[in-house]
Design a protein around this motif. Structure first.
Motif, PDB file in Angstrom:
ATOM      1  N   LYS A 124       0.678  -3.010   8.340  1.00 32.81           N
ATOM      2  CA  LYS A 124       1.538  -1.886   8.441  1.00 32.81           C
ATOM      3  C   LYS A 124       2.696  -1.520   7.422  1.00 32.81           C
ATOM      4  CE  LYS A 124      -0.117  -1.736  12.960  1.00 32.81           C
ATOM      5  NZ  LYS A 124      -1.126  -0.794  13.171  1.00 32.81           N
ATOM      6  N   LYS A 125       2.500  -2.460   6.370  1.00 32.15           N
ATOM      7  CA  LYS A 125       3.568  -2.430   5.233  1.00 32.15           C
ATOM      8  C   LYS A 125       3.390  -1.244   4.458  1.00 32.15           C
ATOM      9  CE  LYS A 125       4.046  -7.311   5.302  1.00 32.15           C
ATOM     10  NZ  LYS A 125       3.810  -8.634   4.738  1.00 32.15           N
ATOM     11  N   VAL A 126       2.210  -0.665   4.249  1.00 34.43           N
ATOM     12  CA  VAL A 126       1.905   0.451   3.408  1.00 34.43           C
ATOM     13  C   VAL A 126       1.592   1.894   4.210  1.00 34.43           C
ATOM     14  CG1 VAL A 126       0.724   1.469   1.485  1.00 34.43           C
ATOM     15  CG2 VAL A 126       1.236  -1.009   1.667  1.00 34.43           C
ATOM     16  N   SER A 127       2.311   2.726   4.247  1.00 31.01           N
ATOM     17  CA  SER A 127       1.889   4.074   4.811  1.00 31.01           C
ATOM     18  C   SER A 127       0.652   4.832   4.583  1.00 31.01           C
ATOM     19  CB  SER A 127       3.188   5.227   4.682  1.00 31.01           C
ATOM     20  OG  SER A 127       3.136   5.384   3.450  1.00 31.01           O
ATOM     21  N   PRO A 128      -0.071   5.367   5.507  1.00 29.69           N
ATOM     22  CA  PRO A 128      -1.454   5.981   5.170  1.00 29.69           C
ATOM     23  C   PRO A 128      -1.280   7.200   4.213  1.00 29.69           C
ATOM     24  CG  PRO A 128      -0.908   5.696   7.688  1.00 29.69           C
ATOM     25  CD  PRO A 128       0.109   5.406   6.796  1.00 29.69           C
ATOM     26  N   GLU A 129       0.042   7.749   4.067  1.00 29.26           N
ATOM     27  CA  GLU A 129       0.096   8.905   3.135  1.00 29.26           C
ATOM     28  C   GLU A 129      -0.066   8.302   1.784  1.00 29.26           C
ATOM     29  OE1 GLU A 129       2.024   9.903   6.894  1.00 29.26           O
ATOM     30  OE2 GLU A 129       2.348   8.141   5.567  1.00 29.26           O
ATOM     31  N   THR A 130       0.336   6.978   1.476  1.00 29.52           N
ATOM     32  CA  THR A 130      -0.074   6.540   0.263  1.00 29.52           C
ATOM     33  C   THR A 130      -1.402   6.617  -0.204  1.00 29.52           C
ATOM     34  OG1 THR A 130       1.853   4.936   0.538  1.00 29.52           O
ATOM     35  CG2 THR A 130       0.386   4.523  -1.116  1.00 29.52           C
TER      36      THR A 130
END
Length: 772
Positions: A145-151
């Motif tokens: 959950k630490k990195v957003s999917p938009e990345t």
């Protein structure tokens, strides 16, 4: 020389806990002086600066050896000065570079660098590695959950393999050492393989965590779940190298709780608060409130106590060593010790030492603690008007803290200190509450085993505490509070006692404090007595101590300046050192006076003499009272006047005197307010003397209240009043018959030199006071 080849000199900006890759654009906050100067140099040159990370985050001023040798050359795109003095900088990473040499280390770092070129290998192999890295990164994003999917969308569009590795590495929450290793890897293939290994490891950890959570959800009970989660957190912290944050704080508090000896109910309370703290984010303001509360509970003594020294001889020696006289309080402490020796547990006594300033109440409490070998805690109650000062604030308030009682126990560190509540008669009260009422529970031996502090929320046992309170007078202490304390009066000292205190305690202490030995200063007994009589007028010895310190200072100056090798203080030299005498020794009149009587008064600072003067003037019977008299004294004057009118013929006074004369009663020192129920016979005697023309004997002092029938009523403070009479040079004291029992409290040295005449009626007063 090209833009990105060869070597060049460039300013260096060391980074803490942060690493910048080429093609990255981000904001930095710069606060260190060296770093700010390096930025200013870069702006003067060509906006280029080297960003290299220091090896240890904690180091404030790193040396050259403590900075990684490979960093990123960046362009400074924007600078903004913040209100707190730091500078916010927008930088863009350009290219990897290696530090070849440190050219300057003084004001800021100037380094010689060489640019590092990326090594490109087989393109097909790189394409395969890129796809594998993207696939692993996609799985990592789904699990974490630490990195957003938009990345992922922004990363997928990158076509350059080296830049792809840099961007993904910048988004991963991994250790700085791993990020630095990726920065130092110039071979693109090796860089992608290194990143793939890190992603694979992170993904496996996340997979393991997910599987464990699913299994725990089905099988584990509540206690097993809590235990497992803590172990899981430890394992994850160990894996990621994270020892900071809330988890570490809770772990430290649990360790303290395991080592402490708190009772079971308090342990349960702390564990509940720890559970709440564990679930809170580290940025939560309430977390610090809970942490402070837990720290308070852990710091309070719950079972730790010191062992009392029950040797009565030792206690007696300590008390005598510190104080001269004070027989009653010393005897009470020795009685307490004797009882303690016979029984296993005894509720701590609550003593109230009452007396004028400077008689040694506070220092006596400290000596009692030393005699018992207990911890000593003192809190001053003077001016306290908020009930929360005693009981604490409720934890719902901002800035809540425990009351002074709990703070004192925390300071003592044991459950059985000697606890001094100083100036209990100076308590105030207002709309915030009545602190004296809050003290009722503290000072009641039958209630204070369950003392309730609003902040602590749990009951606290105060039965082992020896409470000692001090007061200058009792009439301002509320009766219910006074009822809970055992009152011990410490009256003023006689001249003989003051002489012994000066000789045995004050002078040796002041000589030691001022660096004067017996070979440098001596003071004979006549000089000591002169200082006591003519330079101080007090019940205690505080001002006497100041005057002795004054003599020592002046003696030290004479010796240091070379005027004298030794100062010998005699009655003649006292005036040279202290100036002209401030007080006339003995206030007794030199001759018998008409219409002037010496009364004896009691004040918060001890006993004093009070002259009452009466003048008879032509007029129409007006009674004038001056001298800032209170209501009680005014009523005493009215009662005396009425009695004399009713007995005028028997007293050889013209029955119509009040129709032809005005009467003026004055008590000198008009700026000082005076009140109290003990001036009745003094005023009556002065009136009779003025109206009959019979003088009052100069050596007589008197105290007592009068009724309309002439009866003399009892008064308080006889000992203090007798000492003031002795100090003033009076030899006879007229006192109420009902106070005859109090004569034995007066020091024997005073009783021998004075005559005490108990009276029951004003006729007896006039018989003894007026000259025949």
């Amino acid at each position: 020389m090209s833009e990105r080849t060869g070597t060049r000199d460039i300013p260096l900006l060391p980074l803490r806990g942060l690493l910048v890759y080429p093609s990255m654009v981000l904001h930095l906050d710069v606060g260190r002086e060296k770093s700010i100067k390096a930025l200013e140099r870069a702006m003067v040159d060509d906006n280029k600066i080297l960003l290299a990370t220091q090896e240890e985050v904690q180091i404030e001023e790193p040396d050259a050896e403590q900075i990684y040798s490979i960093g990123t050359v960046a362009r400074v795109k924007q600078m903004l000065k913040l209100p707190n003095g730091t500078i916010r900088v927008l930088v863009e990473g350009l290219q990897r570079a290696k530090i070849e040499e440190f050219k300057s280390k003084d004001e800021y770092f100037i380094v010689s660098i060489s640019y590092l070129e990326e090594e490109v290998t087989d393109e097909n192999e790189l394409e395969a590695l890129m796809r594998a890295v993207l696939a692993h990164f996609e799985q990592y994003i789904k699990l974490s959950k630490k990195v957003s999917p938009e990345t992922l969308t922004s990363v997928t569009d990158i076509e350059e393999p080296g830049r792809l590795a840099d961007v993904i590495a910048s988004h991963l929450p991994i250790k700085i050492d791993d990020k630095q290793e990726i920065l130092e890897t110039t071979n693109i293939k090796e860089r992608l393989e290194l990143l793939l290994g890190i992603l694979n490891n992170e993904r496996e950890v996340l997979e393991l965590e997910r599987k464990i959570n699913q299994r725990v959800k089905k099988q584990m009970e509540k206690t097993q779940k809590e235990y497992y989660l803590r172990e899981q957190m430890k394992a994850i912290q160990k894996e990621l190298g994270d020892k900071e944050g809330r988890a570490g704080e809770v772990e430290e508090l649990r360790s303290q709780l395991d080592k402490s000896d708190v009772p079971e109910n308090i342990r349960t309370k702390i564990e509940k608060e720890l559970e709440r703290l564990e679930k809170m984010p580290s940025t939560s303001a309430e977390g610090s409130v809970i942490r402070t509360y837990i720290d308070t509970l852990l710091a309070l003594p719950w079972t730790k106590k010191t062992t009392d020294n029950l040797d009565i001889k030792h206690a007696e020696d300590v008390l005598n060593e510190d104080h001269y006289g004070l027989e009653k309080p010393k005897e009470r402490v020795l009685e307490y010790l004797a009882v303690q020796k016979l029984v296993n547990k005894m509720r701590g006594p609550i003593l109230c030492l009452v007396g004028p300033p400077g008689v040694g109440k506070t220092s006596l409490a400290r000596s009692i603690a030393r005699a018992l070998e207990r911890e000593f805690v003192r809190i001053s109650l003077g001016g306290v008007r908020d009930e929360a000062e005693i009981r604490g604030h409720r934890r719902t308030y901002v800035g809540a803290m425990p009351g002074r009682i709990i703070q004192g126990m925390k300071q003592a560190g044991t459950i059985n200190p000697v606890f001094l509540l100083d100036e209990i008669d100076k308590l105030a009260s207002d709309f915030r509450g009545d602190p004296s009422s809050a003290l009722l529970e503290v000072l009641d031996p039958n209630q204070n085993d369950k003392f309730s502090d609003h902040y602590v929320e749990e009951t606290y046992d105060l039965t082992n505490v020896m409470f000692i309170t001090t007061a200058n007078s009792l009439h301002t202490i509320p009766r219910p509070l006074l009822d809970r304390m055992e009152t011990i009066r410490i009256s003023g000292y006689t001249e003989l006692e003051k002489l012994n205190i000066l000789k045995g305690y004050l002078l040796p202490k002041q000589m030691e404090d001022h660096g004067l030995g017996k070979d440098k200063l001596s003071m004979n007994e006549e000089a000591q007595m002169k200082v006591i009589r003519q330079y101080t007028r007090e019940s205690g010895v505080r001002n006497l101590n100041r005057e002795v310190a004054n003599i020592c200072r002046k003696a030290a100056k004479l010796i240091v300046s070379g005027d004298k090798k030794k100062v010998v203080v005699t009655p003649k030299t006292v005036e040279a050192l202290l100036g002209k005498p401030r007080y006339r020794y003995g206030l007794a009149e030199k001759e018998d006076q008409i219409g002037s009587v010496t009364g004896l008064a009691w004040t918060e600072t001890g006993g004093d003499t009070l002259n009452v003067e009466v003048s008879i003037l032509p007029g129409k019977g007006k009674l004038t009272l001056t001298g800032q008299l209170g209501d009680v004294m005014k009523e005493s004057a009215q009662a005396a006047f009425s009695y004399i009118r009713s007995r005028a013929e028997e007293l050889d006074i013209d029955p119509d005197f009040y129709e032809k004369n005005d009467i003026h009663i004055h008590v000198p020192e008009g700026a000082i307010p005076k009140d109290g129920p003990s001036a009745g016979i003094t005023m009556a005697t002065a009136l009779v003397s003025a109206l009959t023309g019979k003088p009052v004997r100069k050596e007589v002092g008197m105290t007592g209240e009068i009724t309309l029938r002439g009866r003399v009523l009892p008064i308080g403070g006889l000992k203090e009043k007798s000492l003031s009479a002795h100090r003033a040079g009076l030899t006879t004291v007229i006192l109420p018959k009902d106070n005859e029992k109090d004569i034995e409290d007066i020091p024997e040295s005073v009783r021998k030199e004075m005559k005490f005449l108990p009276v029951a009626h004003l006729d007896e007063v006039l018989k003894h006071a007026l000259s025949r």
